[in-house]
Motif scaffolding. Structure first.
Motif, short mmCIF file in Angstrom:
data_model
loop_
_atom_site.label_atom_id
_atom_site.label_comp_id
_atom_site.label_asym_id
_atom_site.label_seq_id
_atom_site.Cartn_x
_atom_site.Cartn_y
_atom_site.Cartn_z
N GLY A 92 0.78 -1.22 0.00
CA GLY A 92 0.00 0.00 0.00
C GLY A 92 0.82 1.28 0.00
O GLY A 92 0.25 2.37 0.06
N GLU A 123 -4.55 10.73 7.61
CA GLU A 123 -5.51 9.62 7.62
C GLU A 123 -6.27 9.63 6.31
O GLU A 123 -6.86 10.64 5.92
CB GLU A 123 -6.48 9.76 8.80
CG GLU A 123 -5.80 9.63 10.16
CD GLU A 123 -6.80 9.66 11.30
OE1 GLU A 123 -8.02 9.64 11.03
OE2 GLU A 123 -6.37 9.70 12.47
N ALA A 124 -6.22 8.52 5.62
CA ALA A 124 -6.92 8.39 4.34
C ALA A 124 -7.17 6.92 4.07
O ALA A 124 -6.35 6.07 4.42
CB ALA A 124 -6.10 9.01 3.20
N GLU A 125 -8.32 6.63 3.46
CA GLU A 125 -8.68 5.25 3.11
C GLU A 125 -8.61 4.33 4.34
O GLU A 125 -8.05 3.24 4.30
CB GLU A 125 -7.79 4.73 1.99
CG GLU A 125 -8.00 5.47 0.67
CD GLU A 125 -7.25 4.82 -0.48
OE1 GLU A 125 -6.39 3.96 -0.21
OE2 GLU A 125 -7.52 5.18 -1.64
N GLN A 126 -9.13 4.84 5.48
CA GLN A 126 -9.25 4.06 6.72
C GLN A 126 -7.88 3.55 7.20
O GLN A 126 -7.76 2.45 7.71
CB GLN A 126 -10.21 2.88 6.53
CG GLN A 126 -11.62 3.32 6.15
CD GLN A 126 -12.56 2.14 5.95
OE1 GLN A 126 -12.10 1.01 5.87
NE2 GLN A 126 -13.85 2.42 5.89
N ASP A 127 -6.85 4.37 7.02
CA ASP A 127 -5.53 3.98 7.48
C ASP A 127 -4.73 5.24 7.77
O ASP A 127 -5.04 6.33 7.26
CB ASP A 127 -4.81 3.14 6.40
CG ASP A 127 -3.71 2.27 7.02
OD1 ASP A 127 -3.36 2.50 8.20
OD2 ASP A 127 -3.21 1.36 6.32
N HIS A 153 -1.13 7.14 7.37
CA HIS A 153 0.01 7.07 6.46
C HIS A 153 1.12 7.97 7.01
O HIS A 153 0.89 9.13 7.37
CB HIS A 153 -0.38 7.54 5.06
CG HIS A 153 -1.41 6.66 4.41
ND1 HIS A 153 -1.08 5.65 3.53
CD2 HIS A 153 -2.77 6.62 4.55
CE1 HIS A 153 -2.19 5.05 3.13
NE2 HIS A 153 -3.22 5.61 3.74
N LYS A 189 -4.70 13.89 -0.93
CA LYS A 189 -4.66 14.49 0.41
C LYS A 189 -3.24 14.98 0.74
O LYS A 189 -3.06 16.05 1.31
CB LYS A 189 -5.12 13.48 1.46
CG LYS A 189 -5.37 14.12 2.82
CD LYS A 189 -6.28 13.25 3.66
CE LYS A 189 -6.69 13.95 4.96
NZ LYS A 189 -7.63 13.16 5.76
N ASP A 216 -5.85 8.77 -6.93
CA ASP A 216 -5.60 8.14 -5.64
C ASP A 216 -5.90 9.13 -4.51
O ASP A 216 -5.35 10.25 -4.49
CB ASP A 216 -4.15 7.68 -5.56
CG ASP A 216 -3.87 6.89 -4.30
OD1 ASP A 216 -4.27 5.71 -4.23
OD2 ASP A 216 -3.28 7.47 -3.37
N ALA A 217 -6.77 8.73 -3.58
CA ALA A 217 -7.19 9.63 -2.50
C ALA A 217 -6.02 10.01 -1.60
O ALA A 217 -5.94 11.14 -1.11
CB ALA A 217 -8.29 8.97 -1.66
N VAL A 218 -5.09 9.08 -1.38
CA VAL A 218 -3.93 9.37 -0.52
C VAL A 218 -3.06 10.44 -1.16
O VAL A 218 -2.62 11.40 -0.51
CB VAL A 218 -3.12 8.09 -0.26
CG1 VAL A 218 -1.88 8.41 0.56
CG2 VAL A 218 -3.98 7.06 0.47
#
Length: 744
Positions: free
Chosen positions: A224, A291-295, A297, A267, A262-264
């Motif tokens: 990921g 915090e992005a995609e329930q995680d 980073h 952001k 990609d959302a991450v």
């Protein structure tokens, strides 16, 4: 009850290990969060370091090609030769995908490597009606077939040309969309100047940024993880994600990171834009957690700068889930290892206890049997239980031993006598046999050790090593010889020593080999020709030795490639003036002496001229030494343009030059001098806002039979130069023996 000896031993062996394992497991699970942070820092640093190294390697390769071409001074009128040189460069350098040159005369010559490794040749000049014609290239760099033509192409209107023509050094373009390959590219360009210092062309080289994206995707990224590069405008340059970097191909519109699929990435780009004030402030290193995609980073954005035209951000984001997985895997591995170590340790403790306990128990049972009368022993043992029983058994059999001692003693003596006699016989035989076995083993061991030692010594020697017989056949060599020549051991065994060298070296080596056999030693320089055609110079020394009753030669060679290069460079520095590229005073005088000897021997004409820049001190004082250096270089440019290849120019002083004209009488020398003077008088240099005219005074003389060296000619030429100076400057004066004649 008394504790058993085996139980105590097992407990003593296993308790410390169980305690240490429990402590290690507790520490491992308690440090999970810190381990995640440390792992994230290490991983980001490693990835960014790899990306930076890859960018440096590729961009430096493109920059090197452009700077090398701009300094070559190639003939821009020879389009075919120029295109062949660019073609060879494209094959030699893997990073550039395009190399080209555009001139002030609207001429364009270029080569391009397509994604399928096909090379295309392009040119545009008056012969094509200034249309850009593109052809496929053969493997020898010749045009083959007609591909496409672009009408009315002017390289001077290209962005890279317009930016470079007014630059002082190499410039970099912004990343741009290249429709031919549908990829992002970046180019470096540098202006070139002719011998007179006039701007003449722009050299350009481009690289495909898809290589960088491919490198990011090939990195061993954790589950990921993302890695991408953006410029100061926030536009994507490369990405580990499989997404197009162009928003609209028809408009050549690049994709901003804030609009990534990609959302991450979106952001992260938003946070970076906020932190760097829309990326207009100087780029700085940033670390953040998002915090992005329930995680969660862990993100690091580090500035990347190359030369003066490139400033990007390299961004790496690592998800916490992937890191925790690694840490949990590490904890699980730790617990598994602890369990795996504990169980064998327990088994080993039981085995050790059994190993100690069984002999003691057997000894106890033997002691009880001895009490029946087979041994004489008396002991007292109280602890532990097995040894206490053993002591009681030994004490019980003491009485029985005393009763049977007398009868046994007589039989024992007879038996001992027979045993001693037989033992002596066997000892004699065994000693001889053992001695022979030891002698043979020692000899074989010595041979093996000597052979291994010899091989290790030979292979550890620097350079190459070989052992040859009188026929030049290799008997022994080291691995360096295989590495240098490219031949393996079996091939070298079938070749003679001479076949590894070039033709001239073979003759010298045969002579030196015979010299070594005759005189005991010899040395020479020779050139090895490797399997791939490389020619490598070596300095080789040989010593004659006796081996197996016949003479052999041991040879050792040292690679002198670097030494040869240094000698050539020192020779060039010693004979060439650094500012002008003409001969130094010493080299000029030495060459002149040799030319005078040839002139005297063959009775051929020879003239010498001395040239001095007028008012040079005034130029230096008024406009600075940079203007003075420019004036000297302008004058030398005229000399190189008008003189022949066999003529020799030397810088005798600051602004004073000597010219040697073989096969030239004084009349012809005056004509040449006047051409030089007139062309220099038409020159000027620009210093700031000042336009400075240049003139020179020239003294000419011709070799006479009474001249014994260069000193006499230089003296007459110097007197003629003196007369030209005092006669008003900007003139040529001829002096023959004691007479002077002024040219118009």
């Amino acid at each position: 009850m008394k504790p058993r000896f085996r139980s105590l031993l097992i407990l003593a062996l296993t308790m410390p290990m169980l305690a240490a394992g429990s402590l290690a497991g507790w520490l491992s699970f308690s440090n999970t969060e810190r381990a995640v942070n440390d792992l994230a820092d290490k991983y980001r640093h490693e990835v960014i370091g790899n990306v930076t190294a890859d960018l440096n390697a590729h961009l430096a390769g493109v920059q090197r090609v452009v700077e090398l071409n701009a300094r070559q001074g190639w003939d821009l009128s020879d389009l075919k030769g120029l295109q062949r040189r660019l073609f060879n460069q494209l094959l030699a350098f893997q990073t550039p995908t395009q190399i080209a040159v555009g001139t002030t005369e609207r001429v364009f010559v270029g080569v391009e490597r397509r994604p399928d490794d096909k090379v295309m040749l392009s040119h545009s000049d008056l012969s094509t009606g200034y249309g850009l014609n593109t052809y496929a290239a053969t493997r020898h760099g010749e045009p083959h077939g007609y591909s496409v033509s672009v009408p009315d192409y002017d390289p001077r209107q290209q962005l890279w040309y317009r930016r470079a023509e007014n630059a002082l050094g190499t410039i970099w373009t912004d990343p741009f969309y290249y429709p031919g390959e549908k990829t992002l590219q970046i180019a470096a360009a540098r202006p070139a100047f002719d011998a007179l210092g006039q701007f003449s062309a722009v050299y350009v080289a481009a690289m495909n940024l898809e290589k960088t994206s491919r490198f990011l995707r090939e990195l061993s990224l954790a589950g990921g993880a993302r890695a991408f590069i953006i410029d100061r405008k926030g536009l994507l340059i490369a990405s580990s994600l499989d997404e197009p970097l162009i928003r609209d191909e028809s408009l050549f519109d690049r994709l901003p990171a804030i609009e990534s699929r990609d959302a991450v990435v979106r952001k992260i780009a938003g946070r970076i834009r906020t932190a760097a004030a829309t990326l207009q402030a100087p780029l700085e290193r940033q670390e953040m957690r998002i915090e992005a995609e329930q995680d969660v980073h862990y993100v690091e954005a580090r500035p990347y700068r190359f030369d003066e035209g490139i400033e990007w951000l390299v961004v790496v984001a690592i998800p916490e889930s992937g890191l925790i997985g690694h840490v949990k895997d590490g904890n699980s591995t730790t617990m598994f290892l602890l369990l795996a170590l504990t169980l064998p340790a327990l088994g080993l403790a039981i085995l050790i206890a059994h190993w100690i306990d069984v002999p003691v128990s057997r000894l106890s049972r033997a002691a009880e049997a001895i009490a029946s009368g087979r041994l004489d022993e008396s002991i007292e043992i109280t602890q532990p239980r097995e040894l206490a029983s053993l002591g009681e058994s030994f004490n019980a059999m003491t009485a029985r031993l005393r009763e049977s001692f007398a009868a046994l003693e007589q039989s024992k003596q007879k038996l001992e006598e027979r045993v001693i006699e037989r033992t002596r016989e066997l000892d004699g035989q065994n000693s001889a046999l053992i001695e022979e076995i030891h002698r043979r083993e020692a000899a074989e061991h010595g041979i093996r050790r000597e052979r291994d030692f010899t091989r290790r010594v030979v292979n550890s020697l620097p350079g190459i090593f070989f052992l040859v017989d009188e026929e030049g056949q290799d008997v022994l060599w080291n691995t360096n010889l295989e590495t240098v020549t490219g031949y393996d051991g079996e091939e070298l065994a079938s070749l003679s020593l001479f076949s590894l060298f070039d033709a001239n070296s073979r003759i010298a080596l045969r002579h030196k080999l015979q010299e070594a056999f005759a005189q005991g030693h010899a040395e020479c320089e020779a050139i090895i020709v490797a399997r791939d055609g490389r020619r490598i110079p070596f300095h080789i020394k040989g010593e004659c030795i006796e081996m197996d009753g016949s003479p052999h030669v041991i040879g050792m060679g040292v690679d002198i490639t670097q030494r040869k290069r240094l000698e050539d460079e020192l020779r060039r520095l010693a004979t060439t003036d650094a500012l002008t590229g003409v001969a130094t005073r010493g080299h000029f005088l030495d060459s002149a002496e040799l030319e005078i000897e040839r002139t005297h021997r063959y009775q051929r004409p020879l003239s010498v001229m001395m040239l001095d820049i007028d008012h040079f001190k005034s130029i230096n004082d008024s406009h600075g030494h940079a203007a003075g250096d420019m004036a000297i270089q302008k004058v030398v440019g005229v000399l190189k343009q008008l003189l022949r290849g066999e003529d020799l120019v030397g810088r005798l002083g600051g602004e004073e030059f000597g010219v040697l004209l073989p096969e030239t009488d004084s009349a012809r020398a005056v004509i040449v001098a006047e051409r030089i003077r007139e062309q220099i008088a038409a020159l000027h240099i620009v210093s700031g806002e000042s336009r400075i005219s240049l003139t020179v005074s020239i003294g000419v003389t011709e070799y006479q039979r009474f001249d014994t060296g260069i000193d006499g000619l230089l003296l007459r030429a110097d007197l003629a130069l003196y007369s030209a100076k005092h006669g008003g400057r900007n003139r040529t004066v001829l002096r023959v023996a004691a007479r002077e004649t002024e040219a118009a």
